[in-house]
Design a protein around this motif. Structure first.
Motif, PDB file in Angstrom:
ATOM      1  N   ILE A  12       1.694  38.268   9.301  1.00 33.17           N
ATOM      2  CA  ILE A  12       0.536  37.919  10.141  1.00 33.17           C
ATOM      3  C   ILE A  12      -0.620  37.423   9.276  1.00 33.17           C
ATOM      4  O   ILE A  12      -1.240  36.403   9.588  1.00 33.17           O
ATOM      5  CB  ILE A  12       0.116  39.121  11.014  1.00 33.17           C
ATOM      6  N   VAL A  13      -0.886  38.118   8.172  1.00 30.33           N
ATOM      7  CA  VAL A  13      -1.964  37.703   7.265  1.00 30.33           C
ATOM      8  C   VAL A  13      -1.659  36.325   6.687  1.00 30.33           C
ATOM      9  O   VAL A  13      -2.527  35.442   6.652  1.00 30.33           O
ATOM     10  CB  VAL A  13      -2.171  38.745   6.133  1.00 30.33           C
ATOM     11  N   LYS A  14      -0.416  36.124   6.270  1.00 29.76           N
ATOM     12  CA  LYS A  14      -0.024  34.826   5.687  1.00 29.76           C
ATOM     13  C   LYS A  14      -0.182  33.698   6.705  1.00 29.76           C
ATOM     14  O   LYS A  14      -0.717  32.634   6.399  1.00 29.76           O
ATOM     15  CB  LYS A  14       1.419  34.904   5.190  1.00 29.76           C
ATOM     16  N   LYS A  15       0.276  33.929   7.937  1.00 30.23           N
ATOM     17  CA  LYS A  15       0.144  32.907   8.986  1.00 30.23           C
ATOM     18  C   LYS A  15      -1.315  32.616   9.296  1.00 30.23           C
ATOM     19  O   LYS A  15      -1.691  31.466   9.528  1.00 30.23           O
ATOM     20  CB  LYS A  15       0.861  33.349  10.263  1.00 30.23           C
ATOM     21  N   ALA A  16      -2.147  33.657   9.308  1.00 24.61           N
ATOM     22  CA  ALA A  16      -3.576  33.481   9.599  1.00 24.61           C
ATOM     23  C   ALA A  16      -4.223  32.591   8.538  1.00 24.61           C
ATOM     24  O   ALA A  16      -4.993  31.688   8.859  1.00 24.61           O
ATOM     25  CB  ALA A  16      -4.278  34.833   9.661  1.00 24.61           C
ATOM     26  N   VAL A  17      -3.873  32.817   7.289  1.00 25.30           N
ATOM     27  CA  VAL A  17      -4.422  31.994   6.202  1.00 25.30           C
ATOM     28  C   VAL A  17      -3.921  30.563   6.325  1.00 25.30           C
ATOM     29  O   VAL A  17      -4.695  29.610   6.202  1.00 25.30           O
ATOM     30  CB  VAL A  17      -4.064  32.593   4.815  1.00 25.30           C
ATOM     31  N   GLU A  18      -2.634  30.386   6.581  1.00 22.01           N
ATOM     32  CA  GLU A  18      -2.060  29.041   6.668  1.00 22.01           C
ATOM     33  C   GLU A  18      -2.620  28.238   7.843  1.00 22.01           C
ATOM     34  O   GLU A  18      -2.681  27.020   7.778  1.00 22.01           O
ATOM     35  CB  GLU A  18      -0.535  29.122   6.765  1.00 22.01           C
ATOM     36  N   MET A  19      -3.039  28.917   8.899  1.00 25.35           N
ATOM     37  CA  MET A  19      -3.581  28.217  10.069  1.00 25.35           C
ATOM     38  C   MET A  19      -5.068  27.900   9.919  1.00 25.35           C
ATOM     39  O   MET A  19      -5.595  27.085  10.667  1.00 25.35           O
ATOM     40  CB  MET A  19      -3.365  29.055  11.329  1.00 25.35           C
ATOM     41  N   SER A  20      -5.719  28.529   8.965  1.00 20.83           N
ATOM     42  CA  SER A  20      -7.174  28.391   8.840  1.00 20.83           C
ATOM     43  C   SER A  20      -7.567  27.077   8.164  1.00 20.83           C
ATOM     44  O   SER A  20      -6.797  26.508   7.399  1.00 20.83           O
ATOM     45  CB  SER A  20      -7.746  29.560   8.039  1.00 20.83           C
ATOM     46  N   PRO A  21      -8.774  26.617   8.435  1.00 17.65           N
ATOM     47  CA  PRO A  21      -9.281  25.421   7.755  1.00 17.65           C
ATOM     48  C   PRO A  21      -9.418  25.633   6.249  1.00 17.65           C
ATOM     49  O   PRO A  21      -9.369  24.678   5.481  1.00 17.65           O
ATOM     50  CB  PRO A  21     -10.656  25.188   8.391  1.00 17.65           C
ATOM     51  N   ILE A  22      -9.557  26.874   5.838  1.00 15.75           N
ATOM     52  CA  ILE A  22      -9.674  27.191   4.408  1.00 15.75           C
ATOM     53  C   ILE A  22      -8.414  26.763   3.676  1.00 15.75           C
ATOM     54  O   ILE A  22      -8.475  26.257   2.557  1.00 15.75           O
ATOM     55  CB  ILE A  22      -9.911  28.707   4.205  1.00 15.75           C
ATOM     56  N   PHE A  23      -7.256  26.936   4.313  1.00 17.80           N
ATOM     57  CA  PHE A  23      -5.989  26.551   3.691  1.00 17.80           C
ATOM     58  C   PHE A  23      -5.902  25.038   3.552  1.00 17.80           C
ATOM     59  O   PHE A  23      -5.400  24.523   2.552  1.00 17.80           O
ATOM     60  CB  PHE A  23      -4.811  27.090   4.505  1.00 17.80           C
ATOM     61  N   LYS A  24      -6.411  24.318   4.551  1.00 15.73           N
ATOM     62  CA  LYS A  24      -6.427  22.852   4.470  1.00 15.73           C
ATOM     63  C   LYS A  24      -7.342  22.399   3.339  1.00 15.73           C
ATOM     64  O   LYS A  24      -7.048  21.421   2.648  1.00 15.73           O
ATOM     65  CB  LYS A  24      -6.854  22.259   5.808  1.00 15.73           C
ATOM     66  N   GLU A  25      -8.436  23.130   3.115  1.00 16.74           N
ATOM     67  CA  GLU A  25      -9.319  22.837   1.987  1.00 16.74           C
ATOM     68  C   GLU A  25      -8.573  23.036   0.669  1.00 16.74           C
ATOM     69  O   GLU A  25      -8.762  22.272  -0.275  1.00 16.74           O
ATOM     70  CB  GLU A  25     -10.547  23.747   2.005  1.00 16.74           C
ATOM     71  N   LYS A  26      -7.726  24.065   0.624  1.00 15.15           N
ATOM     72  CA  LYS A  26      -6.941  24.330  -0.583  1.00 15.15           C
ATOM     73  C   LYS A  26      -6.013  23.155  -0.879  1.00 15.15           C
ATOM     74  O   LYS A  26      -5.867  22.739  -2.030  1.00 15.15           O
ATOM     75  CB  LYS A  26      -6.142  25.621  -0.419  1.00 15.15           C
ATOM     76  N   GLU A  27      -5.382  22.616   0.157  1.00 13.67           N
ATOM     77  CA  GLU A  27      -4.510  21.451  -0.012  1.00 13.67           C
ATOM     78  C   GLU A  27      -5.308  20.242  -0.492  1.00 13.67           C
ATOM     79  O   GLU A  27      -4.853  19.474  -1.337  1.00 13.67           O
ATOM     80  CB  GLU A  27      -3.780  21.134   1.297  1.00 13.67           C
ATOM     81  N   ALA A  28      -6.517  20.066   0.045  1.00 11.81           N
ATOM     82  CA  ALA A  28      -7.379  18.954  -0.377  1.00 11.81           C
ATOM     83  C   ALA A  28      -7.797  19.139  -1.836  1.00 11.81           C
ATOM     84  O   ALA A  28      -7.887  18.155  -2.592  1.00 11.81           O
ATOM     85  CB  ALA A  28      -8.599  18.854   0.520  1.00 11.81           C
ATOM     86  N   LEU A  29      -8.027  20.384  -2.244  1.00 13.71           N
ATOM     87  CA  LEU A  29      -8.381  20.654  -3.639  1.00 13.71           C
ATOM     88  C   LEU A  29      -7.220  20.333  -4.574  1.00 13.71           C
ATOM     89  O   LEU A  29      -7.417  19.862  -5.690  1.00 13.71           O
ATOM     90  CB  LEU A  29      -8.807  22.111  -3.821  1.00 13.71           C
ATOM     91  N   LYS A  30      -6.003  20.571  -4.111  1.00 13.36           N
ATOM     92  CA  LYS A  30      -4.829  20.247  -4.925  1.00 13.36           C
ATOM     93  C   LYS A  30      -4.745  18.729  -5.134  1.00 13.36           C
ATOM     94  O   LYS A  30      -4.499  18.256  -6.245  1.00 13.36           O
ATOM     95  CB  LYS A  30      -3.558  20.758  -4.260  1.00 13.36           C
ATOM     96  N   LYS A  31      -4.980  17.979  -4.070  1.00 15.32           N
ATOM     97  CA  LYS A  31      -4.983  16.512  -4.176  1.00 15.32           C
ATOM     98  C   LYS A  31      -6.104  16.067  -5.119  1.00 15.32           C
ATOM     99  O   LYS A  31      -5.906  15.181  -5.957  1.00 15.32           O
ATOM    100  CB  LYS A  31      -5.165  15.902  -2.792  1.00 15.32           C
ATOM    101  N   ARG A  32      -7.267  16.695  -4.981  1.00 16.27           N
ATOM    102  CA  ARG A  32      -8.398  16.366  -5.855  1.00 16.27           C
ATOM    103  C   ARG A  32      -8.073  16.679  -7.313  1.00 16.27           C
ATOM    104  O   ARG A  32      -8.458  15.956  -8.225  1.00 16.27           O
ATOM    105  CB  ARG A  32      -9.619  17.163  -5.393  1.00 16.27           C
ATOM    106  N   GLN A  33      -7.315  17.771  -7.539  1.00 13.43           N
ATOM    107  CA  GLN A  33      -6.898  18.135  -8.891  1.00 13.43           C
ATOM    108  C   GLN A  33      -6.013  17.042  -9.490  1.00 13.43           C
ATOM    109  O   GLN A  33      -6.175  16.662 -10.639  1.00 13.43           O
ATOM    110  CB  GLN A  33      -6.152  19.464  -8.873  1.00 13.43           C
ATOM    111  N   TYR A  34      -5.068  16.530  -8.699  1.00 12.72           N
ATOM    112  CA  TYR A  34      -4.188  15.464  -9.183  1.00 12.72           C
ATOM    113  C   TYR A  34      -4.991  14.221  -9.550  1.00 12.72           C
ATOM    114  O   TYR A  34      -4.722  13.561 -10.558  1.00 12.72           O
ATOM    115  CB  TYR A  34      -3.137  15.107  -8.127  1.00 12.72           C
ATOM    116  N   GLU A  35      -5.980  13.907  -8.721  1.00 17.14           N
ATOM    117  CA  GLU A  35      -6.814  12.742  -9.007  1.00 17.14           C
ATOM    118  C   GLU A  35      -7.644  12.965 -10.272  1.00 17.14           C
ATOM    119  O   GLU A  35      -7.802  12.051 -11.090  1.00 17.14           O
ATOM    120  CB  GLU A  35      -7.742  12.454  -7.819  1.00 17.14           C
TER     121      GLU A  35
END
Length: 189
Positions: A12-35
């Motif tokens: 439940i905790v894992k799903k809550a994090v994955e559904m949150s906008p914070i997790f999408k920010e984490k994905e955007a940070l990963k892309k920013r890291q690659y750049e």
């Protein structure tokens, strides 16, 4: 209602994090890291033209040596998918999406690079803290309940976070106690 086990609570905790906008920010940070990795790599190679030239030379070298056994080829190119950045007395790895030619895996930022890297590292730390806070908040609520029914009373919107198998009540098969007593030898007197 089915009980909430430790494993179900973790899901439940894992799903809550994955559904949150914070997790999408984490994905955007990963892309920013690659750049950022690519920008540092190109900077270390001396600019876009020199980086393109290095990649062209490497490609030609690999083409000319393709028939040789790979174990006998010592590539003159340093390839890595990470650059170690030394900043404020700490070291951080900036990862790339793929392994590329680099001049050096060590990068000591100065000038504009200091600001860029400081902003990136600040955003990563802020995102990490936001995820930890969200996990703590969800887990705090989960500690106060024992069953899926109690959870849904306290937090009705959590229904989509609960794994399907936790929602299904498992019925224990009915066992006739007379047969069980006979098999065990009860009563013993």
């Amino acid at each position: 209602m089915p009980r909430l086990t430790k494993e179900i609570k973790e899901v439940i905790v894992k799903k809550a994090v994955e559904m949150s906008p914070i997790f999408k920010e984490k994905e955007a940070l990963k892309k920013r890291q690659y750049e950022l990795y690519e920008k540092i790599r190109v900077h270390q190679l001396g600019g876009k033209e020199k980086a393109a030239l290095a990649e062209k030379i490497e490609s030609e070298f690999m083409e000319q040596t393709k028939d040789l056994p790979r174990s006998s080829i010592q590539s003159p190119f340093h390839k890595s998918n990470s650059i170690r950045v030394y900043y404020n007395g700490n070291s951080h790895y900036i990862l790339g999406a793929k392994s590329n030619i680099t001049v050096n895996q060590r990068f000591d930022p100065t000038g504009k690079w200091s600001t860029i890297i400081e902003n990136y590292l600040y955003d990563v730390e802020a995102n990490r803290n936001a995820i930890l806070n969200l996990q703590e908040s969800v887990f705090s609520l989960l500690i106060s309940v024992n069953t899926t029914g109690q959870l849904l009373k306290a937090w009705p919107e959590a229904e989509e976070l609960i794994p399907f198998d936790a929602m299904v009540k498992k019925n224990v098969p009915a066992i006739k106690t007379d047969e069980l007593n006979t098999a065990i030898g009860l009563p013993s007197k």
